[in-house]
Design a protein around this motif. Structure first.
Motif, mmCIF file in Angstrom:
data_model
loop_
_atom_site.group_PDB
_atom_site.id
_atom_site.type_symbol
_atom_site.label_atom_id
_atom_site.label_comp_id
_atom_site.label_asym_id
_atom_site.label_seq_id
_atom_site.Cartn_x
_atom_site.Cartn_y
_atom_site.Cartn_z
ATOM 1 N N ARG A 161 47.431 14.867 54.638
ATOM 2 C CA ARG A 161 46.987 15.097 53.236
ATOM 3 C C ARG A 161 46.504 13.934 52.828
ATOM 4 N NH1 ARG A 161 51.536 18.578 53.199
ATOM 5 N NH2 ARG A 161 52.851 16.701 52.520
ATOM 6 N N LYS A 162 47.232 12.537 52.950
ATOM 7 C CA LYS A 162 46.721 11.277 52.420
ATOM 8 C C LYS A 162 45.351 11.077 52.896
ATOM 9 C CE LYS A 162 48.108 6.647 51.948
ATOM 10 N NZ LYS A 162 49.068 5.745 52.136
ATOM 11 N N ASN B 125 42.669 13.244 50.981
ATOM 12 C CA ASN B 125 42.471 12.877 49.877
ATOM 13 C C ASN B 125 41.902 11.756 49.753
ATOM 14 O OD1 ASN B 125 44.120 14.998 48.781
ATOM 15 N ND2 ASN B 125 45.978 13.872 48.792
ATOM 16 N N SER B 126 42.037 10.448 50.660
ATOM 17 C CA SER B 126 41.073 9.394 50.732
ATOM 18 C C SER B 126 39.664 9.863 50.969
ATOM 19 C CB SER B 126 41.733 8.507 51.822
ATOM 20 O OG SER B 126 42.739 8.003 51.443
ATOM 21 N N THR C 37 38.165 12.611 50.454
ATOM 22 C CA THR C 37 37.561 13.453 49.136
ATOM 23 C C THR C 37 37.370 12.339 48.092
ATOM 24 O OG1 THR C 37 38.859 15.336 49.601
ATOM 25 C CG2 THR C 37 38.090 14.908 47.346
ATOM 26 N N ALA C 38 38.005 11.352 47.894
ATOM 27 C CA ALA C 38 37.994 10.272 46.809
ATOM 28 C C ALA C 38 36.599 9.385 47.288
ATOM 29 C CB ALA C 38 39.069 9.365 46.728
#
Length: 209
Positions: free
Chosen positions: A188-189, A192-193, A195-196
């Motif tokens: 998940r991390k 998220n990275s 996507t950012a």
């Protein structure tokens, strides 16, 4: 349960249930149904574990797979028929339904069942607090106030359960259809990275990162 030809699916291996031998052995497991169709795969097993609260006679676990291309109305009807039969025949059993339902709303098939969302947080601090609470009671009091070992066990276990509820904090877990069990915190991390980085790139015009 291996995937049968009747399912119309050629990929994958069907559904299965793994049993911890310290909870229940193979001699106390009964297969209630094994069904496989293009809309629903269902493996239902009845367990008589080594210990159950006296108000329950058995545990029925239903492992379900509803493929994305299934006719959802038909799948829910087939599942409803099976679960209704189990509830009628085994009124004092614990009924558990698990599996992959994809976009199906299970509440349409079994509105009287509900999803468990709370989990206990067993941290070092909460375990220490529980251990301190377990050291304080006069356990002989339970023995003196009961007539036999069954009443003693029920009273002691009930008191321990209350201590666990008081000392172990609980948290609510949200589950979404696209949240697979193998997607852990690390994945998940990373997602998220990613996507950012993508969002920054669309603003700056630099998509290298």
């Amino acid at each position: 349960m291996d995937r049968m030809a009747d399912s119309g699916n050629s990929r994958g291996g069907g559904v299965c249930v793994l049993i911890n031998n310290s909870w229940c052995n193979n001699a106390n497991v009964i297969t209630l149904t094994r069904s496989c169709s293009p809309n629903l795969e269902l493996l239902a097993l009845k367990f008589h574990p080594f210990y159950l609260p006296r108000e329950f006679t058995s545990v029925i676990i239903n492992n379900v797979y509803i493929p994305p291309q299934a006719n959802m109305d038909t799948a829910l009807w087939e599942l409803h028929e099976a679960l209704t039969q189990f509830q009628a025949q085994h009124r004092d059993a614990v009924l558990i339904v698990v599996g992959d339902f994809n976009s199906t709303n299970l509440k349409r098939a079994v509105p009287n069942l509900y999803q468990h969302r709370e989990v206990a947080c067993w941290t070092d601090q909460s375990v220490d607090a529980l251990q301190d609470a377990l050291d304080d009671p006069d356990w002989d009091m339970f023995w003196r106030s009961t007539d036999d070992v069954s009443e003693f066990t029920e009273a002691a276990v009930g008191f321990i359960g209350k201590l666990v509820d008081d000392k172990i904090p609980r948290t609510t877990i949200k589950r979404f259809p696209n949240l697979k069990p193998w997607v852990d915190k690390t994945i998940r991390k990373a997602l998220n990275s990613c996507t950012a980085a993508y969002n920054v790139g669309t603003i700056s015009g630099n998509m290298d990162k």
